[in-house]
Design a protein around this motif. Sequence first.
Motif, PDB file in Angstrom:
ATOM      1  N   ALA A   1       0.816  -1.209   0.000  1.00 18.80           N
ATOM      2  CA  ALA A   1       0.000   0.000   0.000  1.00 18.80           C
ATOM      3  C   ALA A   1       0.853   1.264   0.000  1.00 18.80           C
ATOM      4  O   ALA A   1       0.406   2.320  -0.436  1.00 18.80           O
ATOM      5  N   ASP A   2       2.105   1.158   0.483  1.00 21.49           N
ATOM      6  CA  ASP A   2       2.971   2.331   0.561  1.00 21.49           C
ATOM      7  C   ASP A   2       3.972   2.410  -0.581  1.00 21.49           C
ATOM      8  O   ASP A   2       4.850   3.253  -0.573  1.00 21.49           O
ATOM      9  N   THR A   3       3.857   1.511  -1.570  1.00 20.95           N
ATOM     10  CA  THR A   3       4.787   1.532  -2.682  1.00 20.95           C
ATOM     11  C   THR A   3       4.645   2.840  -3.457  1.00 20.95           C
ATOM     12  O   THR A   3       3.553   3.279  -3.757  1.00 20.95           O
ATOM     13  N   ARG A   4       5.760   3.451  -3.801  1.00 23.18           N
ATOM     14  CA  ARG A   4       5.739   4.701  -4.543  1.00 23.18           C
ATOM     15  C   ARG A   4       5.259   4.449  -5.964  1.00 23.18           C
ATOM     16  O   ARG A   4       5.715   3.525  -6.626  1.00 23.18           O
ATOM     17  N   ASP A   5       4.303   5.235  -6.409  1.00 21.62           N
ATOM     18  CA  ASP A   5       3.799   5.120  -7.762  1.00 21.62           C
ATOM     19  C   ASP A   5       3.954   6.475  -8.440  1.00 21.62           C
ATOM     20  O   ASP A   5       4.186   7.495  -7.777  1.00 21.62           O
ATOM     21  N   PHE A   6       3.820   6.496  -9.762  1.00 20.00           N
ATOM     22  CA  PHE A   6       3.929   7.732 -10.532  1.00 20.00           C
ATOM     23  C   PHE A   6       2.684   7.875 -11.395  1.00 20.00           C
ATOM     24  O   PHE A   6       2.371   6.995 -12.199  1.00 20.00           O
ATOM     25  N   VAL A   7       1.977   8.987 -11.180  1.00 21.74           N
ATOM     26  CA  VAL A   7       0.678   9.190 -11.811  1.00 21.74           C
ATOM     27  C   VAL A   7       0.762  10.334 -12.813  1.00 21.74           C
ATOM     28  O   VAL A   7       1.321  11.403 -12.519  1.00 21.74           O
ATOM     29  N   LEU A   8       0.219  10.118 -13.993  1.00 22.72           N
ATOM     30  CA  LEU A   8       0.222  11.141 -15.037  1.00 22.72           C
ATOM     31  C   LEU A   8      -0.715  12.280 -14.662  1.00 22.72           C
ATOM     32  O   LEU A   8      -1.896  12.069 -14.406  1.00 22.72           O
ATOM     33  N   ARG A   9      -0.165  13.493 -14.614  1.00 18.05           N
ATOM     34  CA  ARG A   9      -0.982  14.685 -14.350  1.00 18.05           C
ATOM     35  C   ARG A   9      -1.125  15.546 -15.593  1.00 18.05           C
ATOM     36  O   ARG A   9      -1.986  16.419 -15.650  1.00 18.05           O
ATOM     37  N   TYR A  10      -0.272  15.307 -16.595  1.00 19.30           N
ATOM     38  CA  TYR A  10      -0.403  15.986 -17.885  1.00 19.30           C
ATOM     39  C   TYR A  10       0.239  15.104 -18.953  1.00 19.30           C
ATOM     40  O   TYR A  10       1.257  14.444 -18.705  1.00 19.30           O
ATOM     41  N   ALA A  11      -0.366  15.074 -20.152  1.00 19.22           N
ATOM     42  CA  ALA A  11       0.219  14.377 -21.294  1.00 19.22           C
ATOM     43  C   ALA A  11      -0.213  15.100 -22.559  1.00 19.22           C
ATOM     44  O   ALA A  11      -1.379  15.473 -22.700  1.00 19.22           O
ATOM     45  N   ASN A  12       0.742  15.325 -23.481  1.00 16.77           N
ATOM     46  CA  ASN A  12       0.375  16.007 -24.714  1.00 16.77           C
ATOM     47  C   ASN A  12      -0.109  15.019 -25.772  1.00 16.77           C
ATOM     48  O   ASN A  12      -0.098  13.790 -25.567  1.00 16.77           O
ATOM     49  N   ASP A  13      -0.525  15.535 -26.925  1.00 18.98           N
ATOM     50  CA  ASP A  13      -1.088  14.684 -27.977  1.00 18.98           C
ATOM     51  C   ASP A  13      -0.055  13.699 -28.513  1.00 18.98           C
ATOM     52  O   ASP A  13      -0.392  12.565 -28.859  1.00 18.98           O
ATOM     53  N   ALA A  14       1.214  14.140 -28.585  1.00 19.37           N
ATOM     54  CA  ALA A  14       2.256  13.254 -29.101  1.00 19.37           C
ATOM     55  C   ALA A  14       2.466  12.055 -28.178  1.00 19.37           C
ATOM     56  O   ALA A  14       2.695  10.931 -28.651  1.00 19.37           O
ATOM     57  N   TYR A  15       2.375  12.272 -26.857  1.00 23.42           N
ATOM     58  CA  TYR A  15       2.522  11.147 -25.938  1.00 23.42           C
ATOM     59  C   TYR A  15       1.296  10.225 -26.011  1.00 23.42           C
ATOM     60  O   TYR A  15       1.426   9.001 -25.923  1.00 23.42           O
ATOM     61  N   ALA A  16       0.111  10.817 -26.168  1.00 26.21           N
ATOM     62  CA  ALA A  16      -1.105  10.011 -26.310  1.00 26.21           C
ATOM     63  C   ALA A  16      -0.994   9.100 -27.529  1.00 26.21           C
ATOM     64  O   ALA A  16      -1.365   7.919 -27.487  1.00 26.21           O
ATOM     65  N   SER A  17      -0.450   9.653 -28.619  1.00 24.18           N
ATOM     66  CA  SER A  17      -0.246   8.843 -29.828  1.00 24.18           C
ATOM     67  C   SER A  17       0.799   7.765 -29.586  1.00 24.18           C
ATOM     68  O   SER A  17       0.675   6.632 -30.064  1.00 24.18           O
ATOM     69  N   TYR A  18       1.816   8.095 -28.810  1.00 33.01           N
ATOM     70  CA  TYR A  18       2.897   7.153 -28.509  1.00 33.01           C
ATOM     71  C   TYR A  18       2.375   5.924 -27.758  1.00 33.01           C
ATOM     72  O   TYR A  18       2.773   4.790 -28.049  1.00 33.01           O
ATOM     73  N   VAL A  19       1.479   6.133 -26.780  1.00 36.54           N
ATOM     74  CA  VAL A  19       0.952   5.006 -25.998  1.00 36.54           C
ATOM     75  C   VAL A  19      -0.370   4.490 -26.563  1.00 36.54           C
ATOM     76  O   VAL A  19      -0.958   3.559 -26.014  1.00 36.54           O
ATOM     77  N   LYS A  20      -0.852   5.123 -27.661  1.00 35.57           N
ATOM     78  CA  LYS A  20      -2.056   4.683 -28.364  1.00 35.57           C
ATOM     79  C   LYS A  20      -3.303   4.717 -27.468  1.00 35.57           C
ATOM     80  O   LYS A  20      -4.109   3.783 -27.429  1.00 35.57           O
ATOM     81  N   LEU A  21      -3.440   5.832 -26.736  1.00 33.98           N
ATOM     82  CA  LEU A  21      -4.622   6.072 -25.918  1.00 33.98           C
ATOM     83  C   LEU A  21      -4.998   7.542 -26.049  1.00 33.98           C
ATOM     84  O   LEU A  21      -4.118   8.397 -26.210  1.00 33.98           O
ATOM     85  N   PRO A  22      -6.290   7.874 -25.972  1.00 32.29           N
ATOM     86  CA  PRO A  22      -6.682   9.290 -26.002  1.00 32.29           C
ATOM     87  C   PRO A  22      -6.084  10.028 -24.819  1.00 32.29           C
ATOM     88  O   PRO A  22      -5.970   9.478 -23.712  1.00 32.29           O
ATOM     89  N   ALA A  23      -5.693  11.282 -25.025  1.00 32.12           N
ATOM     90  CA  ALA A  23      -5.040  12.062 -23.969  1.00 32.12           C
ATOM     91  C   ALA A  23      -5.898  12.153 -22.720  1.00 32.12           C
ATOM     92  O   ALA A  23      -5.392  12.093 -21.598  1.00 32.12           O
ATOM     93  N   TYR A  24      -7.228  12.273 -22.881  1.00 35.37           N
ATOM     94  CA  TYR A  24      -8.089  12.448 -21.708  1.00 35.37           C
ATOM     95  C   TYR A  24      -8.107  11.203 -20.833  1.00 35.37           C
ATOM     96  O   TYR A  24      -8.429  11.274 -19.637  1.00 35.37           O
ATOM     97  N   GLN A  25      -7.758  10.036 -21.400  1.00 40.75           N
ATOM     98  CA  GLN A  25      -7.725   8.817 -20.598  1.00 40.75           C
ATOM     99  C   GLN A  25      -6.414   8.657 -19.829  1.00 40.75           C
ATOM    100  O   GLN A  25      -6.286   7.772 -18.986  1.00 40.75           O
TER     101      GLN A  25
END
Length: 272
Positions: free
Chosen positions: A178-202
């Motif tokens: 439960a205390d493991t450090r995680d990293f959460v996306l707080r911003y992503a641009n369109d190029a990164y959304a295309s890179y991971v093949k998911l809509p930016a809003y997701q």
Amino acid sequence: MADVNQTITVMVNRKECKIPVSNIIYAQVEDKLCTIFLYNAPPVRIFLTMNALAGMLSGEPFLRVSRGCLISLDYYQHMTDSDIVLTDNIRVPYSRRHKAQIRSAIHKYQAATAGEHDVPELRTQVLDEFRGFDMFPLPFFVLEAVTGSNASDHVPDAQVKSGVQSPSSAPVNGIRNADTRDFVLRYANDAYASYVKLPAYQLINRSFFSLFEKPVPKWRLLLTQCALENQTIDAILPNQRDGTALRVFCYQPHYSFCACILMDAQCRSTDK
């Protein structure tokens, strides 16, 4: 953080002037002429020695970074090889001889106040702050380092088209805690959304490692060093999608946040 109600009283043109401590970004003294730089207000200039000023502004969040300069860590952004960068890209030189002590004091203050900054307003600020990168041609994203107990705002698994489990229900790199450090996306641009093949809003509020079936451990070390240790990093790492070489440049825009740009490995200016 500085008490919003605390003030210091100085004499300006033979009149008492009360300055809110929380509004002080930094102060500089040259030949006993002290200039106090304020947030959203004109600077105040008075005759005062640095020792006298340091006595008035002793203790956190104020830190003396050179013989004639004192800063408020509430306005700290990051440190370069020659300057400390404050809010509004204000650059203040620091004593290089005391760089290690200064960095240690900054990290200590940031760690002690991390909970105070962990608020929705800062996450909204980060989202707005990087809107200018929406059409940036290279994949760009901003992560926040959180603990498992603070990651309750992750997007539900049902919205992940890739079928990869969310870290809230699955171990990351084989670790379930439960205390493991995680990293959460707080911003992503369109190029990164295309890179991971998911809509930016997701992607917003999505665990970074949930986007890949086989997260690479080296990425966790890099993100930790950037978000929590304020290291600016330019490195070649395995691409988490296919294992090929990928150039990653990242820096800390705010404490516990990491901003990353992804590039082709051949973009590196000096290959080793």
